[in-house]
Design an enzyme around this catalytic site. Structure first.
Site, PDB file in Angstrom:
ATOM      1  N   THR A 125       0.824  -1.210   0.000  1.00  0.00           N
ATOM      2  CA  THR A 125       0.000   0.000   0.000  1.00  0.00           C
ATOM      3  C   THR A 125       0.861   1.263   0.000  1.00  0.00           C
ATOM      4  O   THR A 125       1.967   1.263   0.551  1.00  0.00           O
ATOM      5  CB  THR A 125      -0.911  -0.013   1.252  1.00  0.00           C
ATOM      6  N   ASP A 126       0.310   2.339  -0.547  1.00  0.00           N
ATOM      7  CA  ASP A 126       1.020   3.638  -0.495  1.00  0.00           C
ATOM      8  C   ASP A 126       1.035   4.204   0.928  1.00  0.00           C
ATOM      9  O   ASP A 126       1.739   5.179   1.189  1.00  0.00           O
ATOM     10  CB  ASP A 126       0.384   4.645  -1.474  1.00  0.00           C
ATOM     11  N   GLU A 127       0.261   3.592   1.840  1.00  0.00           N
ATOM     12  CA  GLU A 127       0.236   4.115   3.215  1.00  0.00           C
ATOM     13  C   GLU A 127       1.576   3.958   3.912  1.00  0.00           C
ATOM     14  O   GLU A 127       1.835   4.618   4.926  1.00  0.00           O
ATOM     15  CB  GLU A 127      -0.859   3.416   4.036  1.00  0.00           C
ATOM     16  N   TYR A 150      -1.465  -0.584  11.156  1.00  0.00           N
ATOM     17  CA  TYR A 150      -1.665  -1.228   9.841  1.00  0.00           C
ATOM     18  C   TYR A 150      -0.531  -0.879   8.885  1.00  0.00           C
ATOM     19  O   TYR A 150       0.124  -1.766   8.325  1.00  0.00           O
ATOM     20  CB  TYR A 150      -3.020  -0.805   9.239  1.00  0.00           C
ATOM     21  N   LYS A 154       2.544  -3.203   7.258  1.00  0.00           N
ATOM     22  CA  LYS A 154       2.762  -3.377   5.815  1.00  0.00           C
ATOM     23  C   LYS A 154       4.189  -2.951   5.444  1.00  0.00           C
ATOM     24  O   LYS A 154       4.853  -3.618   4.646  1.00  0.00           O
ATOM     25  CB  LYS A 154       1.737  -2.581   5.004  1.00  0.00           C
TER      26      LYS A 154
HETATM   27  P1  NAD Z   1      -9.761  -7.426   2.705  1.00  0.00           P
HETATM   28  O1  NAD Z   1      -9.743  -7.072   4.150  1.00  0.00           O
HETATM   29  O2  NAD Z   1     -10.992  -7.159   1.905  1.00  0.00           O
HETATM   30  O3  NAD Z   1      -9.412  -8.973   2.511  1.00  0.00           O
HETATM   31  C1  NAD Z   1      -8.376  -9.603   3.202  1.00  0.00           C
HETATM   32  C2  NAD Z   1      -8.497 -11.107   2.960  1.00  0.00           C
HETATM   33  O4  NAD Z   1      -7.405 -11.747   3.632  1.00  0.00           O
HETATM   34  C3  NAD Z   1      -9.775 -11.704   3.506  1.00  0.00           C
HETATM   35  O5  NAD Z   1     -10.330 -12.612   2.572  1.00  0.00           O
HETATM   36  C4  NAD Z   1      -9.330 -12.441   4.769  1.00  0.00           C
HETATM   37  O6  NAD Z   1     -10.142 -13.550   5.089  1.00  0.00           O
HETATM   38  C5  NAD Z   1      -7.917 -12.836   4.375  1.00  0.00           C
HETATM   39  N1  NAD Z   1      -7.051 -13.029   5.557  1.00  0.00           N
HETATM   40  C6  NAD Z   1      -6.871 -12.162   6.593  1.00  0.00           C
HETATM   41  N2  NAD Z   1      -6.029 -12.691   7.492  1.00  0.00           N
HETATM   42  C7  NAD Z   1      -5.637 -13.895   6.992  1.00  0.00           C
HETATM   43  C8  NAD Z   1      -4.765 -14.907   7.450  1.00  0.00           C
HETATM   44  N3  NAD Z   1      -4.117 -14.802   8.622  1.00  0.00           N
HETATM   45  N4  NAD Z   1      -4.597 -16.013   6.682  1.00  0.00           N
HETATM   46  C9  NAD Z   1      -5.249 -16.153   5.499  1.00  0.00           C
HETATM   47  N5  NAD Z   1      -6.113 -15.236   5.035  1.00  0.00           N
HETATM   48  C10 NAD Z   1      -6.309 -14.123   5.763  1.00  0.00           C
HETATM   49  O7  NAD Z   1      -8.498  -6.683   2.090  1.00  0.00           O
HETATM   50  P2  NAD Z   1      -8.323  -5.966   0.673  1.00  0.00           P
HETATM   51  O8  NAD Z   1      -8.853  -4.594   0.746  1.00  0.00           O
HETATM   52  O9  NAD Z   1      -8.800  -6.899  -0.381  1.00  0.00           O
HETATM   53  O10 NAD Z   1      -6.734  -5.846   0.622  1.00  0.00           O
HETATM   54  C11 NAD Z   1      -5.941  -6.891   0.049  1.00  0.00           C
HETATM   55  C12 NAD Z   1      -4.489  -6.505   0.108  1.00  0.00           C
HETATM   56  O11 NAD Z   1      -4.291  -5.276  -0.596  1.00  0.00           O
HETATM   57  C13 NAD Z   1      -3.959  -6.262   1.521  1.00  0.00           C
HETATM   58  O12 NAD Z   1      -2.668  -6.784   1.600  1.00  0.00           O
HETATM   59  C14 NAD Z   1      -3.934  -4.741   1.654  1.00  0.00           C
HETATM   60  O13 NAD Z   1      -2.929  -4.329   2.545  1.00  0.00           O
HETATM   61  C15 NAD Z   1      -3.629  -4.337   0.229  1.00  0.00           C
HETATM   62  N6  NAD Z   1      -4.129  -3.008  -0.173  1.00  0.00           N
HETATM   63  C16 NAD Z   1      -5.432  -2.674   0.036  1.00  0.00           C
HETATM   64  C17 NAD Z   1      -5.898  -1.427  -0.385  1.00  0.00           C
HETATM   65  C18 NAD Z   1      -7.341  -1.033  -0.218  1.00  0.00           C
HETATM   66  O14 NAD Z   1      -7.683   0.131  -0.516  1.00  0.00           O
HETATM   67  N7  NAD Z   1      -8.226  -1.902   0.223  1.00  0.00           N
HETATM   68  C19 NAD Z   1      -5.017  -0.524  -0.999  1.00  0.00           C
HETATM   69  C20 NAD Z   1      -3.681  -0.921  -1.189  1.00  0.00           C
HETATM   70  C21 NAD Z   1      -3.252  -2.165  -0.779  1.00  0.00           C
HETATM   71  P1  TYD Z   2     -10.176   4.263   4.733  1.00  0.00           P
HETATM   72  O1  TYD Z   2     -11.141   3.833   3.686  1.00  0.00           O
HETATM   73  O2  TYD Z   2     -10.274   3.648   6.089  1.00  0.00           O
HETATM   74  O3  TYD Z   2      -8.735   4.074   4.107  1.00  0.00           O
HETATM   75  P2  TYD Z   2      -7.296   4.582   4.651  1.00  0.00           P
HETATM   76  O4  TYD Z   2      -7.407   5.084   6.014  1.00  0.00           O
HETATM   77  O5  TYD Z   2      -6.559   3.287   4.591  1.00  0.00           O
HETATM   78  O6  TYD Z   2      -6.850   5.599   3.662  1.00  0.00           O
HETATM   79  O7  TYD Z   2     -10.287   5.837   4.906  1.00  0.00           O
HETATM   80  C1  TYD Z   2     -10.098   6.698   3.800  1.00  0.00           C
HETATM   81  C2  TYD Z   2     -10.197   8.114   4.317  1.00  0.00           C
HETATM   82  O8  TYD Z   2     -11.539   8.344   4.772  1.00  0.00           O
HETATM   83  C3  TYD Z   2      -9.306   8.378   5.505  1.00  0.00           C
HETATM   84  O9  TYD Z   2      -8.822   9.714   5.439  1.00  0.00           O
HETATM   85  C4  TYD Z   2     -10.232   8.238   6.705  1.00  0.00           C
HETATM   86  C5  TYD Z   2     -11.565   8.710   6.157  1.00  0.00           C
HETATM   87  N1  TYD Z   2     -12.761   8.094   6.762  1.00  0.00           N
HETATM   88  C6  TYD Z   2     -13.788   8.888   7.251  1.00  0.00           C
HETATM   89  O10 TYD Z   2     -13.712  10.137   7.219  1.00  0.00           O
HETATM   90  N2  TYD Z   2     -14.871   8.292   7.813  1.00  0.00           N
HETATM   91  C7  TYD Z   2     -14.990   6.943   7.888  1.00  0.00           C
HETATM   92  O11 TYD Z   2     -16.018   6.445   8.434  1.00  0.00           O
HETATM   93  C8  TYD Z   2     -13.949   6.130   7.355  1.00  0.00           C
HETATM   94  C9  TYD Z   2     -14.036   4.636   7.424  1.00  0.00           C
HETATM   95  C10 TYD Z   2     -12.843   6.753   6.804  1.00  0.00           C
END
Ligand code: NAD
Ligand code: TYD
Length: 337
Positions: A125-127, A150, A154
């Site tokens: 992630t870019d975070e 988190y 990462k």
């Molecule tokens: P999500 O929370 O929707 O899904 C996570 C999945 O991982 C779930 O199916 C869960 O059951 C599985 N999981 C969790 N712990 C586990 C474990 N110990 N063993 C096996 N499986 C396990 O997450 P997402 O949003 O699909 O994100 C997927 C990946 O992308 C993550 O690594 C996250 O850091 C990265 N990512 C997410 C975003 C975003 O905006 N959602 C952005 C950049 C990177």
């Molecule tokens: P989020 O979707 O949790 O992603 P991240 O924190 O990983 O970027 O949040 C995106 C942005 O939205 C972040 O600045 C926090 C804000 N946010 C709210 O203002 N209200 C909410 O209920 C949530 C979940 C996030």
């Protein structure tokens, strides 16, 4: 190519699996997923009958289960999505985040090394870059300044994965994507939470002043970037994946309300998140230059499709909101006023 996809029942992982099978990008896909609150087999329902798909319910922290899977399946590549992915949950309860994101990644890397896996794509992630001052955009050499448990977990797992390339010559590549949105996203993140609340005429809780900035990436564009990286990415390299769509949260919320035909009076300002990063911003240039990938879905188009999907899939929303969801919602939002 035979792929082992960890976290393949989650939001992004399931999109990747659906695309891999629909577009015949893989001969076999083995999904390895613990099915935490965020994992959901309904996300794989559209491809559930495909003979190329196998599902294994197991934990990435379970070394024996990982080794058995690698021995039985001998995948050509591991695409590692599995993670505890929500910042707010990581603030309330960091232990499972560190366990899965850091120790789980370590367990996978060790097994991949022992079994001679030829490709390990670590999805990050870019975070990890933390909050970025205007007018800078992070490239892949930007310092890691993670703020939340988190993002720190990462960042740690990124470094660990890269160390396996440097030390053991494991063919590791890391992608760092910006905030994803799209269908099947668990309604705890900003966009699906706001859509789901708007459709139910519930308040939309905006943290602080709502002027925090995120870059938004449609989930299918992210998955296309991962396919491009698998195909053309270089070992030991990091690739940013952004949507070229930088918006303050409050604009995102306004657009959701407008697109859903709901009034702005639903917007509610609540207590800010501790350690809240003000601005994420990244450049894609390296990935675009090396693979030709670029984001294809504009924000308005992606948002309209996402809202439509949540309108049409109320049953999916009802299922994921039953049980544990409400407990977390109360924990996270009741204290915010
Ligand atoms: P999500 O929370 O929707 O899904 C996570 C999945 O991982 C779930 O199916 C869960 O059951 C599985 N999981 C969790 N712990 C586990 C474990 N110990 N063993 C096996 N499986 C396990 O997450 P997402 O949003 O699909 O994100 C997927 C990946 O992308 C993550 O690594 C996250 O850091 C990265 N990512 C997410 C975003 C975003 O905006 N959602 C952005 C950049 C990177
Ligand atoms: P989020 O979707 O949790 O992603 P991240 O924190 O990983 O970027 O949040 C995106 C942005 O939205 C972040 O600045 C926090 C804000 N946010 C709210 O203002 N209200 C909410 O209920 C949530 C979940 C996030």
């Amino acid at each position: 190519m035979k792929l082992l996809v960890t976290g393949g029942a989650g939001f992004i992982g399931s999109c990747f699996v659906r695309m891999a099978l629909r577009e015949n990008r893989a001969a076999k896909v083995v999904v390895y997923d613990k099915l935490t609150y965020a994992g959901n087999l309904e996300n794989l329902q559209p491809v559930a009958r495909r003979p190329e798909l196998r599902f294994i319910q197991a934990d990435i922290c379970d070394g024996d289960a990982v080794e058995t899977t690698l021995r039985d399946e001998s995948p050509d590549a591991i695409v590692h999505f599995a993670a505890e992915s929500h910042v707010d949950r990581s603030i309330h309860s960091p232990a499972p985040v560190i366990e899965t994101n850091f120790n789980g990644t370590f367990t996978l890397l060790e097994a991949a090394r022992r079994f001679g896996i030829k490709r390990f794509l670590h999805v990050s992630t870019d975070e990890v870059y933390g909050s970025i001052e205007e007018p800078l955009d992070a490239d892949e050499n930007y310092p890691l300044r993670a703020s939340s448990p988190y993002s720190a977990s990462k960042a740690g797992s990124d470094l660990l994965a890269l160390s396996y390339f440097t030390t053991y010559k494991l063919n590791v590549t890391v992608t760092r994507a910006s905030n994803n949105y799209g269908p099947y996203q668990f309604p705890e993140k900003l966009i699906p939470l706001m859509i789901s609340n708007a459709l139910e005429d519930k308040p939309l809780p905006i943290y602080g002043d709502g002027l925090q900035i995120r870059d938004w990436l449609y989930v299918e564009d992210h998955c296309r970037a991962i396919f491009a990286t698998l195909e053309k990415g270089r070992p030991g390299q990091v690739y940013n994946v952004g949507g070229n769509c930088s918006l303050p949260n409050i604009d995102v919320v306004r657009r959701i309300l407008q697109a859903a035909g709901k009034p702005e009076s639903l917007m509610t300002f609540v207590t800010d998140r501790p350690g809240h990063d003000r601005r994420y911003a990244l450049t894609n240039e390296k990935l675009t230059y090396e693979t030709g990938w670029h984001p294809e879905v504009g924000f308005d188009e992606g948002l309209a499709e996402t809202i439509q999907w949540y309108r049409e899939n109320r049953e999916w929303v009802a299922h994921v909101k039953s049980g544990e969801y409400q407990r977390f919602y109360d924990l996270n939002y009741k204290s915010r006023g």
